[in-house]
Design an enzyme around this catalytic site. Structure first.
Site, PDB file in Angstrom:
ATOM      1  N   ARG A   1      45.611  45.884  51.858  1.00  0.00           N
ATOM      2  CA  ARG A   1      46.940  45.750  51.259  1.00  0.00           C
ATOM      3  C   ARG A   1      47.913  45.350  52.361  1.00  0.00           C
ATOM      4  O   ARG A   1      47.871  45.892  53.482  1.00  0.00           O
ATOM      5  CB  ARG A   1      47.402  47.070  50.636  1.00  0.00           C
ATOM      6  CG  ARG A   1      46.783  47.384  49.285  1.00  0.00           C
ATOM      7  CD  ARG A   1      47.232  46.419  48.197  1.00  0.00           C
ATOM      8  NE  ARG A   1      46.708  46.742  46.871  1.00  0.00           N
ATOM      9  CZ  ARG A   1      45.564  46.258  46.360  1.00  0.00           C
ATOM     10  NH1 ARG A   1      44.818  45.440  47.081  1.00  0.00           N
ATOM     11  NH2 ARG A   1      45.180  46.589  45.136  1.00  0.00           N
TER      12      ARG A   1
ATOM     13  N   GLU B   1      54.079  40.125  48.674  1.00  0.00           N
ATOM     14  CA  GLU B   1      53.455  39.017  47.931  1.00  0.00           C
ATOM     15  C   GLU B   1      54.301  38.672  46.718  1.00  0.00           C
ATOM     16  O   GLU B   1      54.826  39.579  46.069  1.00  0.00           O
ATOM     17  CB  GLU B   1      52.052  39.434  47.474  1.00  0.00           C
ATOM     18  CG  GLU B   1      51.112  39.630  48.643  1.00  0.00           C
ATOM     19  CD  GLU B   1      49.758  40.197  48.242  1.00  0.00           C
ATOM     20  OE1 GLU B   1      49.411  40.142  47.049  1.00  0.00           O
ATOM     21  OE2 GLU B   1      49.052  40.681  49.120  1.00  0.00           O
TER      22      GLU B   1
ATOM     23  N   HIS C   1      45.513  36.535  48.589  1.00  0.00           N
ATOM     24  CA  HIS C   1      44.946  37.705  47.901  1.00  0.00           C
ATOM     25  C   HIS C   1      43.723  37.313  47.050  1.00  0.00           C
ATOM     26  O   HIS C   1      43.726  37.469  45.832  1.00  0.00           O
ATOM     27  CB  HIS C   1      46.017  38.400  47.042  1.00  0.00           C
ATOM     28  CG  HIS C   1      45.712  39.878  46.851  1.00  0.00           C
ATOM     29  ND1 HIS C   1      46.686  40.853  46.829  1.00  0.00           N
ATOM     30  CD2 HIS C   1      44.541  40.538  46.682  1.00  0.00           C
ATOM     31  CE1 HIS C   1      46.132  42.038  46.646  1.00  0.00           C
ATOM     32  NE2 HIS C   1      44.823  41.866  46.547  1.00  0.00           N
TER      33      HIS C   1
HETATM   34  C1  GLV Z   1      42.463  43.856  44.749  1.00  0.00           C
HETATM   35  O1  GLV Z   1      43.243  43.782  45.642  1.00  0.00           O
HETATM   36  C2  GLV Z   1      42.035  45.090  44.171  1.00  0.00           C
HETATM   37  O2  GLV Z   1      42.592  46.145  44.514  1.00  0.00           O
HETATM   38  O3  GLV Z   1      41.134  45.058  43.334  1.00  0.00           O
END
Ligand code: GLV
Length: 321
Positions: free
Chosen positions: A238, A267, A285
């Site tokens: 993250r 983001e 991401h």
């Molecule tokens: C993606 O970032 C997830 O948490 O699945």
């Protein structure tokens, strides 16, 4: 029970909900729906099928008096006020396991891309700047084989990265937080260390911790200064685990050599200094972004909703931390 689906998901998975007699409302939008629309739709919801770009906070929970479960199509759930949900008797579920391998692949991909400067090299070839082959030519990178990889958070994804790194690439694995499973073939060669020692010794640092108040800005200016000047930071967890402004300073100041980032603090915004840095490789991401993985995530979230609708404990209940 009515299931409000916030964003576009796999239609065949919604059919599974309909076949079980559930009333599917939505998808409300292709991307994150306007807040007012989400709040209005939540009023009659027994379940919310959410993506990680949906903010499930006290306001939304209060707008959904019949809500029984929030099924997040993601392993991370920092977009959800889990304590607030628990206080209102609302269950929260996630999709662990199914995205482990895809995310570990991307972490290794970013590590290799930064170490061997693949995006810069690709741009050079396309721009007609094919450098003459020479022992000291442009685009010399750093070794991966034999290097030390520091994994912060040895959970499911961290272990999958460790397996690739140790068994596939001959890296020496250090880890802080979490533990290998006794069945992990690479575990004998891996070293448990403290976070500070990991930063000081690793050639590559890969983050695999969840975002919690305790891990926000875990990699701050002090941590970046503690890393080796030749080290590379990889983040597929993250964005807010890293102080992005400090990271930009670390790259421009040469405190570290590079960064491979799939996640960002705000983001979809990305710090301009990172966009300008040739030593950062940036992806939007994409950790779980393979067709099969995304389908399995959706199916897992639907499994969780179906379990709650049937009065069972959902398989992927999230514990309130
Ligand atoms: C993606 O970032 C997830 O948490 O699945």
């Amino acid at each position: 029970m009515s299931v409000v689906v916030t964003q576009r998901v796999h239609e065949a998975q919604l059919d599974r909900l309909r076949s079980a007699g559930l009333d599917v409302v939505g998808p409300l939008a292709d991307g994150p729906p306007p807040r007012a629309e989400l709040l209005a739709a939540a009023r009659g919801a027994g379940a919310l099928l959410t993506l990680l770009t949906d903010r499930v906070d006290a306001e939304l929970l209060d707008a959904a008096p019949s809500l029984r479960v929030v099924a997040n199509v993601a392993v991370g759930y920092d977009n959800i006020d889990v304590a607030g949900a628990a206080a209102r008797g609302v269950l929260v579920t996630n999709t662990p396991g199914v995205l482990t391998e895809a995310t570990a692949d991307l972490a290794m991909g970013l590590l290799l891309a930064v170490a061997r400067r693949i995006p810069e090299a690709d741009a050079a070839v396309r721009d007609g700047r094919f450098p003459p082959w020479g022992l000291f030519q442009e685009l010399i990178g750093s070794d991966v084989a034999g290097a030390r990889l520091g994994i912060v958070g040895l959970g499911r994804i961290g272990r999958a990265v460790a397996r690739r790194a140790a068994l596939g690439f001959g890296m020496h694995v250090l880890y802080a937080g979490g533990a290998p499973d006794p069945s992990d073939a690479w575990a004998g060669g891996a070293e448990a260390v403290g976070f500070e020692e990991l930063l000081a010794r690793a050639d590559f640092v890969s983050l695999h911790a969840p975002l919690t108040p305790a891990t926000r800005h875990l990699v701050d200016e002090a941590a970046l200064r503690a890393m080796q000047p030749g080290a590379v930071l990889v983040n597929t967890a993250r964005g807010p685990l890293v102080d992005e402004a400090a990271l930009a300073r670390a790259l421009s100041g040469g405190w570290i050599a590079g960064a491979g980032l799939d996640v960002f603090e705000r983001e979809p915004e990305v710090e301009a200094a990172l966009l300008a840095s040739r030593r950062a490789v940036l992806t939007p991401h994409l950790g779980s972004a393979t067709a099969r993985t995304r389908l399995r995530m959706c199916a897992t979230a639907v499994d969780n909703v179906l379990a709650v609708a049937a009065g069972s404990v959902p398989p992927n209940l999230v514990a309130h931390r």
